[in-house]
Write a protein that holds these residues in place. Structure first.
Motif, PDB file in Angstrom:
ATOM      1  N   ARG A1303      14.815   6.478 -21.984  1.00 22.09           N
ATOM      2  CA  ARG A1303      15.435   8.314 -22.702  1.00 22.09           C
ATOM      3  C   ARG A1303      16.116   8.861 -22.102  1.00 22.09           C
ATOM      4  N   GLU A1304      17.211   8.934 -22.739  1.00 24.66           N
ATOM      5  CA  GLU A1304      17.695  10.572 -21.665  1.00 24.66           C
ATOM      6  C   GLU A1304      18.265  11.661 -22.692  1.00 24.66           C
ATOM      7  N   THR A1305      17.565  13.115 -23.206  1.00 23.56           N
ATOM      8  CA  THR A1305      17.502  13.815 -24.241  1.00 23.56           C
ATOM      9  C   THR A1305      18.645  14.512 -24.194  1.00 23.56           C
ATOM     10  N   ASN A1306      18.764  15.060 -24.744  1.00 25.13           N
ATOM     11  CA  ASN A1306      19.799  16.084 -24.865  1.00 25.13           C
ATOM     12  C   ASN A1306      20.041  16.950 -23.420  1.00 25.13           C
ATOM     13  N   ASP A1307      18.945  18.316 -22.392  1.00 25.42           N
ATOM     14  CA  ASP A1307      18.751  18.453 -21.750  1.00 25.42           C
ATOM     15  C   ASP A1307      18.861  17.897 -20.284  1.00 25.42           C
ATOM     16  N   GLY A1308      18.688  16.824 -20.598  1.00 26.12           N
ATOM     17  CA  GLY A1308      18.852  15.973 -19.278  1.00 26.12           C
ATOM     18  C   GLY A1308      17.708  15.001 -19.156  1.00 26.12           C
ATOM     19  N   THR A1309      16.691  15.283 -19.298  1.00 25.39           N
ATOM     20  CA  THR A1309      15.178  14.482 -19.323  1.00 25.39           C
ATOM     21  C   THR A1309      15.052  13.164 -19.175  1.00 25.39           C
ATOM     22  N   ILE A1310      14.823  12.181 -18.798  1.00 24.07           N
ATOM     23  CA  ILE A1310      14.955  10.974 -18.781  1.00 24.07           C
ATOM     24  C   ILE A1310      14.051  10.115 -18.786  1.00 24.07           C
ATOM     25  N   ILE A1311      12.690   9.686 -19.557  1.00 20.35           N
ATOM     26  CA  ILE A1311      11.241   9.242 -20.666  1.00 20.35           C
ATOM     27  C   ILE A1311      11.147   8.038 -20.216  1.00 20.35           C
ATOM     28  N   LEU A1312      10.785   7.292 -19.378  1.00 24.50           N
ATOM     29  CA  LEU A1312      10.887   6.397 -19.195  1.00 24.50           C
ATOM     30  C   LEU A1312      10.166   5.485 -20.857  1.00 24.50           C
ATOM     31  N   ILE A1313      10.581   4.155 -21.340  1.00 27.88           N
ATOM     32  CA  ILE A1313      10.186   3.612 -22.673  1.00 27.88           C
ATOM     33  C   ILE A1313       9.203   2.773 -22.537  1.00 27.88           C
ATOM     34  N   ASP A1327      14.775   7.688 -30.833  1.00 25.49           N
ATOM     35  CA  ASP A1327      16.046   7.512 -29.700  1.00 25.49           C
ATOM     36  C   ASP A1327      17.141   8.266 -30.204  1.00 25.49           C
ATOM     37  N   TYR A1328      17.184   8.298 -31.842  1.00 22.41           N
ATOM     38  CA  TYR A1328      18.135   9.221 -32.270  1.00 22.41           C
ATOM     39  C   TYR A1328      18.839  10.176 -31.442  1.00 22.41           C
ATOM     40  N   ASN A1329      20.487  10.765 -31.738  1.00 20.02           N
ATOM     41  CA  ASN A1329      20.616  12.003 -30.769  1.00 20.02           C
ATOM     42  C   ASN A1329      20.142  10.995 -29.343  1.00 20.02           C
ATOM     43  N   SER A1330      19.676  11.405 -29.215  1.00 14.04           N
ATOM     44  CA  SER A1330      19.362  10.500 -27.470  1.00 14.04           C
ATOM     45  C   SER A1330      20.607   9.027 -26.772  1.00 14.04           C
ATOM     46  N   ARG A1331      20.406   9.399 -25.270  1.00 17.07           N
ATOM     47  CA  ARG A1331      20.891   8.054 -24.776  1.00 17.07           C
ATOM     48  C   ARG A1331      20.044   6.864 -23.881  1.00 17.07           C
ATOM     49  N   LEU A1332      20.389   5.968 -23.869  1.00 17.83           N
ATOM     50  CA  LEU A1332      19.663   5.171 -23.457  1.00 17.83           C
ATOM     51  C   LEU A1332      20.025   4.669 -21.886  1.00 17.83           C
ATOM     52  N   LEU A1333      18.771   4.416 -20.655  1.00 16.56           N
ATOM     53  CA  LEU A1333      19.106   3.798 -19.777  1.00 16.56           C
ATOM     54  C   LEU A1333      19.017   2.499 -19.257  1.00 16.56           C
ATOM     55  N   PHE A1334      19.708   1.296 -18.714  1.00 15.56           N
ATOM     56  CA  PHE A1334      18.629   0.145 -18.436  1.00 15.56           C
ATOM     57  C   PHE A1334      18.855   0.306 -17.021  1.00 15.56           C
ATOM     58  N   GLY A1335      17.691   0.126 -16.757  1.00 13.13           N
ATOM     59  CA  GLY A1335      16.898  -0.052 -15.125  1.00 13.13           C
ATOM     60  C   GLY A1335      16.940  -1.579 -15.206  1.00 13.13           C
TER      61      GLY A1335
END
Length: 1532
Positions: A1303-1313, A1327-1335
């Motif tokens: 999960r990537e927040t608005n400030d660019g921090t990437i957090i493992l779900i 997850d709302y108002n955030s971006r998702l990344l797939f590893g």
């Protein structure tokens, strides 16, 4: 030199014993050598004789007695030693003295002669000691003052003995048949004792000898001692003879060497060699315990010629210091501990080398170019490996070595040394061994030197080949083996072919064919240093005359796939002389077989030792299905094709002939069938004068087979436009008319052959047509030719007018016009055309002179016309007619006749020739009107007749009468009336013959050309037997003449006539007569040329090659005699410029030829290699193409599970098991290719589409899987709450790859779900108002883990948008009504949740249609953004639409939802707020006002009413009603 044995009855002859390099002969050897000095040129002749006999050494094995030696003592003089350096006798390698002796030696020899002249005393059993003065080296010479101490036995020598001044030591030995005690007489001079002691040491211990149990007889040569003072030079202290002699003075201690138990029991006598004395050229270090050549005090001068290191402690290696001794001639290394000669440098002047009594195991050393004697006895030599190149070796000695056990060692030595070897182990060469050596292959010597084990000759060929094969096999191209390597027996000037054959191993295959490169070498011997032969790089070499008795060597370098491998070689036997009989190796015919072309036959001849001569070429023509027929006069190498050759095959026959006259077998070369040239025409011209009225004719020279119906066109020039317009077609003749005057005419010739093929037309333009002068034609006399009759002359006048023309009348006695002088005028020139015949004209012919004229007075050529008959007529006749005379050629026939019928006029005489008696005959115009006829050549073989037409003097003609001759005309004897040579006396020009023949029809007259020198000697020119001759270079300075023997066509011959001489012949300018290309005009071929030169002796002519570009620029390629065509030449022309140059430097005009366009070679794939294959990595094969500009080839990739080779690989295209996986040049292996082999099949294709043979290559290893990698990782949204991760895996087969979500927040921090490790992911509120990344972490099936790859961030995750399921409007679409938008919310749980939690606002917008009733185009209504809308008047007829958009808390908007109405209807008409305005006076006006509602107002009706005051009733006021819009009308 032969030395006879000493008979037992003869006294033993004393001979010198040179102890430093000449040893006593072994018991098995019977002959010994005696040196014979030459006379001195500086002093008086010294008479020296040579012993005639030598002694036979005998041994008695039984007596076992010990023999001892006695030595005479003499004084060593330093003064004489120093004087010896000036002139010392020099010995050759066999012992003979080759140079002159000094003055001092002459005196010594004189003394020796005086002693030798004495009678010998009575011989006794104990024979007295004989003295000898051996050759001294640097040490000293005996003093002249020394007296002989021996008794009279010195005089026992039978003959004078030569004295050697270069001897090294003094030794005297005696011999007897029994074991006798030797006596030694001491000298009165003290120093001689040390010398004799040293000599005893040398003979007993230091010499190369062998064990013997018997006593031996030693013969020495005696010289006279001198009387000088017995002094010894102090310069010998470091290494002098006296010092060496004093080291060992005990004689008895060395006598044991003569016993059977002694170490050196017998001696070996080596050939004598040339020596020189002198301190600066000699160095004697014998027995000085030298250990190294680098020792201090050892001065190895560059001028040193003799070096003696015998009997030292030298072990070697360490011969490098000798490299500076370039002048060294003799080197003595016997009696050391040397184990190897590998470090011995090449000494360019070394002639003698002694390495006896060492520990050598082989003779491997550097080459010694002048070594004549090699003594290597008593070593440990066991092999001939590494034997050096010794080109002039004559003596080789290897006694007492282990190698003697080798069978046929002498034959092996003969092979190694060559023909210079004369003696082996001091014996003449055995004839059996010589014969045996000739049976071995030519390369045997090289094999022996490289370590081949010598074997029998019948096995040597296979054995040596296997030996060389083992040396070469590790360097063969992969997949190939050598099958054969040999050279044919070479003969002078004959083809010598090498046979080097590589075969392909059956178990291996290669991708390309092997290429063999050749280079020929020439050498004197097998082991010599071979020299490369320039330009000899083919499979065949032609030995030259200077190569006779030399050895040929060929090196073959195999090339495979562009890689050159080490060469192999083969060596031939010596080049033998040729047999002198030439033979044709190759016949070629060059040139295009098209009519009119010049073809040339070229023969490649092997002259086989004969002098190259001029062969005999000839051409034959062979029609279809018939035998060849010789073409007459086609006896040159060049032949121009004619029309007769069309559809025929030509045969070029060539017979080689040497200058000596030896003829070889003729050879034939057949060509293809000759084609007709395309129809063409040249030299088109117009014949005739371009004058009005003339007939002109267009002609041309047709070429190209048989001519068919060619077309002709005449065109006339248009004066205004300059164009030419067609006048007539189909005829080559044209009559000029008045319309042509002042214009030009064009004639077009369109050639057409018999088959109807049309060629290129050629046109020619005439000059301007001129107006014709006045001219009259068709002139006739009309009327009755009788007295007083009126006659008229008529004619057609051109260029003038008939009215202006004039006529004059004449009379004549002849009906034939012979000029105006024979005419008699009867009138003047008048315009009148009529004339009355006067009386005086009777009996005459009437003639009219018609002169055409123009009105302006210009006159033309007059035309005469004579009447056909005279005025009066009487028939004449003949009563007899006969012919008399000789009926032979040149004879005169006379016709006689009898005339009756009045006075004869000019009767007509005609002579005729008849082929047969009854034919009509041919008129002979030359003798018309004559009674005599001289018989000409044309009449031979024919009958002749005479015809007479009688004519009276009045012109009346009688009946003609003919008389036929009695026999046919005979030919005359053949002879020449004139003979001369026509032409310039210049080399290269054509001299032709002008002759006047007489005597019937000429046959083949015989011509012979002669060459006459300035002194008058004459010789016939060979081959010059035609009617023309071209002087050659051999004729320069000579006079040329010709003789001709006339021959009639029936072979009758006349006398020979010799012409006058022409000359002398001078050299012509250097000229290139002909220049032709030789070779194929194809890429990769070698192009040369053939030039014919005349103009004196040829010098260094220039030949330059140019490449012609399309823009006309010439690019110089080369100045060599040939040109190798490359790809850059394809499609272009090659120009050769040949500049002839005479030997004196005079240049001629250059001549050039331009080739046809160079064609590309056939497409060939030379190499194709597939590099290592990796999955997903593009493969770029390595290929090599040849054959013009490469086009787009055909490529096919195959996948195969096994590695194919051989025919299976080549036929992969027909295999059904292998899969085609690509059809481009480059290919990227996919997953299906992992673990499989890839095969590429390439069909090379030229740019013009021509294809070559396919080339197939296979990868060396299977396709390697790529590392596990994932690419194109991305996040895909399935629905509002579900996402999935995707990626493209590569790198073998995928295993259990790992997945993760971030999960990537608005400030660019990437957090493992945490817990999200599947490919799909369901979002949560977090997850709302955030971006998702797939590893995506790829894992291969073999558990190899790749690098984690993250996808790009997804779009911001939002909950589902609030949606409006349906929008409805309440109210009616009627003017004045209110419409209200009501939205329907979806009943799903999610929408209910989103509307309740995330809905922010609902927005509305109203629209109206642009046109009435239009529902496709709407415009927004400003300020109408509320839920409700009131329909107004302007909306009538339009449709209304309401848009509804829902926004959520995240700023998103839903899709708009619309609701539309039907067209708005007008409301029910009514009036709002009706008012009356006005004052209440009867004179005022009242007006009514009101607001209309209900659509567009129509014709509303207004009715005014009044009411009485106080009365409720309204009374209508009469009057017209007001229409629509008249609300402001008034009423009173």
């Amino acid at each position: 030199m032969e030395y006879p044995e000493v008979q037992p009855s003869e006294d033993p002859v004393i001979k010198p014993l040179n102890l430093d390099h000449q040893f006593a002969e072994s018991p098995a050897e019977s002959d010994s050598k005696v040196a014979k000095p030459r006379k001195s040129s500086e002093e008086a002749e010294t008479k020296v004789s040579t012993p005639a006999n030598s002694t036979r050494k005998r041994s008695d094995a039984r007596n076992g007695s010990e023999s001892s030696s006695g030595f005479s003592r003499s004084t060593v003089s330093s003064s004489l030693r120093s004087s010896n350096s000036a002139a010392v006798p020099r010995r050759n390698s066999t012992g003979g003295v080759s140079e002159k002796s000094s003055a001092s030696s002459s005196r010594l020899q004189n003394n020796a002669s005086s002693i030798a002249g004495k009678k010998p005393t009575t011989p006794s059993a104990t024979e007295s000691v004989r003295r000898s003065l051996p050759e001294l080296r640097r040490s000293s010479l005996p003093s002249p003052a020394t007296k002989p101490t021996s008794r009279a036995n010195l005089s026992e020598t039978k003959k004078s003995v030569p004295v050697s001044l270069a001897g090294r030591s003094l030794s005297t030995s005696t011999a007897s048949d029994t074991s006798l005690q030797k006596t030694v007489r001491k000298s009165s001079v003290k120093p001689s004792l040390s010398a004799s002691s040293s000599l005893k040491k040398i003979t007993s211990s230091s010499l190369d000898s062998t064990a013997s149990s018997t006593s031996r007889k030693t013969i020495s040569k005696v010289s006279s001692p001198t009387t000088r003072s017995p002094t010894v030079s102090s310069g010998l202290r470091a290494g002098s003879l006296s010092t060496s002699l004093n080291r060992s003075s005990n004689l008895s201690g060395r006598n044991k060497a003569a016993t059977p138990e002694g170490r050196d029991s017998r001696f070996i006598v080596l050939p004598q060699v040339e020596t020189k004395a002198g301190d600066d050229v000699r160095l004697d270090l014998r027995g000085h315990r030298v250990r190294s050549l680098n020792a201090s005090g050892l001065n190895l001068s560059p001028n040193l010629e003799v070096l003696d290191l015998s009997f030292n402690d030298f072990k070697g290696p360490g011969f490098e210091p000798l490299a500076n001794c370039k002048a060294l001639q003799q080197l003595y290394l016997a009696g050391n501990q040397i184990t190897s000669l590998a470090s011995l440098p090449e000494l360019p002047n070394l002639e003698f080398l002694s390495v006896a009594q060492n520990k050598l195991k082989s003779l491997s050393m550097a080459s010694q170019p002048r070594l004549q004697v090699l003594a290597a006895s008593k070593n440990r030599i066991s092999t001939l490996k590494g034997f050096p190149y010794l080109p002039v070796l004559e003596h080789l000695r290897v006694e007492e070595n282990p190698i003697l056990k080798m069978s046929h060692l002498e034959a092996a030595s003969i092979l190694l040394v060559g023909p210079t070897l004369k003696k082996f182990n001091d014996r003449d060469l055995s004839q059996d061994e010589l014969a045996l050596a000739k049976r071995y292959p030519a390369h045997t010597a090289l094999c022996i030197r490289d370590g081949w084990e010598f074997s029998r000759p019948d096995h040597a060929a296979d054995s040596t080949f296997r030996f060389l094969f083992e040396q070469w096999k590790d360097h063969f191209p992969p997949g190939y083996l050598l099958k054969e390597a040999s050279i044919d027996k070479p003969f002078e000037e004959d083809a010598c072919r090498c046979h080097i054959v590589f075969v392909q191993e059956s178990t291996l295959t290669t991708d390309s064919d092997i290429i063999l490169k050749y280079q020929w070498f020439l050498g004197e011997k097998t082991l010599s240093n071979f020299t490369a032969i320039p330009d000899a790089n083919g499979e065949v070499y032609w030995p030259k005359h200077e190569d006779i008795n030399k050895i040929l060597k060929v090196e073959c370098t195999p090339v495979l796939g562009g890689t050159e491998y080490p060469p192999i070689f083969s060596i031939s036997s010596p080049v033998a002389r040729g047999n002198g009989i030439p033979k044709v190796i190759k016949l070629e015919v060059h040139g295009e077989l098209v009519e009119g072309n010049i073809i040339k036959g070229q023969a490649k001849v092997a002259w086989c030792g004969g002098t190259p001569g001029k062969g005999v070429p000839s051409w034959l023509r062979r029609k279809w299905n018939s035998s060849p027929v010789v073409i007459a006069e086609a006896e040159d190498e060049e032949y121009q094709l004619t029309i007769d050759d069309i559809d025929s095959s030509l045969v070029f026959m060539y017979t080689p002939v040497t200058e000596e006259g030896a003829k070889g077998e003729p050879q034939y070369k057949y060509t293809d069938f000759v084609k007709a040239a395309p129809p063409s025409v040249n030299n088109v011209r117009i014949i005739g004068d371009a004058v009005e009225g003339n007939v002109i004719k267009g002609v041309g020279n047709y070429f190209g087979g048989r001519e068919g119906p060619s077309k002709f066109e005449w065109l006339r020039e248009n004066k205004e436009t300059g164009d030419f317009l067609i006048v007539t077609t189909g005829t080559s003749e044209y009559t000029l008319t008045r319309e042509d005057v002042g214009r030009r005419l064009a004639f077009i010739y369109i050639p057409i052959n018999f088959e109807g093929q049309e060629g290129e037309s050629v046109s020619i333009v005439s000059g301007t047509v001129r107006q014709a002068p006045p001219k009259v034609t068709n002139v006739k006399i009309i009327g009755d030719l009788r007295e007083n009759s009126k006659i008229t002359v008529t004619g057609t006048v051109m260029g003038g007018t008939e009215g202006s023309s004039r006529v004059q009348w004449f009379k004549t006695n002849s009906s034939v016009f012979n000029g105006e002088n024979e005419l008699e005028a009867m009138s003047t020139s008048k315009v009148a055309k009529a004339f009355r015949i006067p009386l005086g004209a009777v009996g005459y012919y009437i003639a009219a002179k018609y002169t055409p004229m123009t009105p302006d007075g210009e006159s033309g050529e007059p035309v005469y016309v004579i009447s056909e008959r005279a005025v009066e007529t009487l028939p004449p006749s003949l009563n007899f007619l006969s012919i008399t005379g000789d009926y032979g050629e040149g004879g005169i026939l006379i016709a006689s006749y009898g005339y009756i019928g009045g006075h004869e006029g000019k009767s007509i005489y005609n002579w005729y020739l008849h082929e047969v008696e009854n034919d009509t005959g041919t008129l002979i115009h030359e003798v018309r009107g004559l009674l005599q006829y001289r018989i000409t050549k044309d009449a031979i073989g024919k009958f002749i007749s005479f015809q007479c037409i009688p004519m009276r003097d009045d012109g009346i003609v009688g009946e003609p009468r003919t008389c036929l001759g009695q026999e046919r005309i005979r030919p005359g004897s053949p002879r020449l009336l004139a003979l001369q040579i026509v032409g310039n006396a210049v080399e290269g020009t054509i001299l032709s013959v002008e002759k006047k023949y007489w005597g019937g029809e000429e046959g083949d007259s015989v011509f012979r050309w002669f060459r006459t020198s300035s002194d008058g000697s004459q010789c016939e020119i060979d081959g010059a037997n035609g009617s023309s001759y071209i002087p050659s270079i051999d004729d320069i300075g000579f006079f040329i003449s010709i003789s001709c023997e006339p021959v009639r066509n029936d072979w009758a011959r006349g006398p020979i006539v010799l012409s006058e001489q022409i000359g002398p012949i001078v050299a012509g300018p250097p000229t290139c007569q002909s220049l032709e290309f030789l070779g194929s005009m194809m890429e990769g071929q070698r192009l040369s040329f053939i030039a014919s030169y005349i103009g004196g002796e040829r010098g260094d002519c220039l030949h330059e090659w140019f490449r012609l570009r399309t823009n006309g620029i010439k690019e110089k390629r080369s100045s060599d005699e040939f040109l190798d065509l490359t790809l850059d030449d394809v499609g272009r022309n090659i120009e050769l410029v040949y500049t002839p140059i005479r030997k004196d430097g005079v240049k001629g005009n250059p001549r050039s030829i331009i080739s046809d366009e160079i064609s590309p070679a056939d497409p060939v794939g030379l190499d194709l290699v597939i590099p290592d294959c990796h999955q997903n990595l593009e493969i770029v094969p390595q290929k090599t193409y040849f054959g013009g500009q490469e086009g787009v080839g055909e490529y096919k990739w195959y996948r195969t599970e096994t590695k194919l080779n051989g025919s299976v690989l080549a036929d992969i295209s027909s295999s059904s098991e292998d899969v085609i996986c690509g059809q481009t040049f480059m290919y990227t292996p996919s997953l299906e290719d992992v673990g499989a082999y890839l095969v590429l099949r390439w069909i090379p294709t030229r740019e013009d589409g021509k294809s070559g043979k396919p080339l197939v290559a296979i990868s060396n290893s299977p396709v390697i899987p790529a590392p596990p990698v994932v690419s194109s990782v991305y996040v895909k949204k399935l629905d509002s709450g579900m996402y999935t991760g995707e990626g493209e895996y590569s790198g073998g087969y995928e295993g259990s790859s790992l997945f993760s979500w971030y999960r990537e927040t608005n400030d660019g921090t990437i957090i493992l779900i945490t817990g999200a490790n599947a490919k799909t992911y369901e979002v949560t509120d977090a997850d709302y108002n955030s971006r998702l990344l797939f590893g995506y972490t790829p894992v291969r099936s073999d558990s190899v883990v790749g690098e984690l790859r993250l996808s790009e961030p997804s779009e911001i995750v939002f909950p589902e948008l609030p949606m409006v399921e349906m929008l409805t409007l309440t109210g009616k679409a009627i003017e004045g009504d209110v419409l209200t938008a009501v939205e329907a919310i979806p009943k799903t749980e999610t929408q209910q949740f989103v509307w309740s939690k995330y809905k922010k606002d609902v927005c509305y917008q109203w629209f109206f249609s642009s046109d009435t009733g239009d529902r496709t185009s709407f415009e927004p209504l400003p300020s109408q953004q509320s839920r409700s809308f009131k329909v107004c008047f302007e909306d009538i007829g339009r449709c209304l639409k309401c848009e509804c958009i829902v926004t959520d808390m995240f700023g998103r908007s839903s899709e708009p939802v619309y609701a539309e109405t039907a067209p708005v209807l007008p409301g029910f008409p009514r009036i709002d707020r009706l008012e009356i305005e006005g004052r209440g006076f009867h004179t005022n006006l009242y007006a009514v006002r009101g607001t209309y509602f209900g659509g567009k107002e129509g014709k509303s009706k207004i009715q005014w009413l009044r009411s009485m005051v106080g009365s409720p009733d309204l009374i209508s006021i009469p009057g017209p009603g007001l229409g629509e819009g008249d609300w402001h009308s008034s009423a009173a």
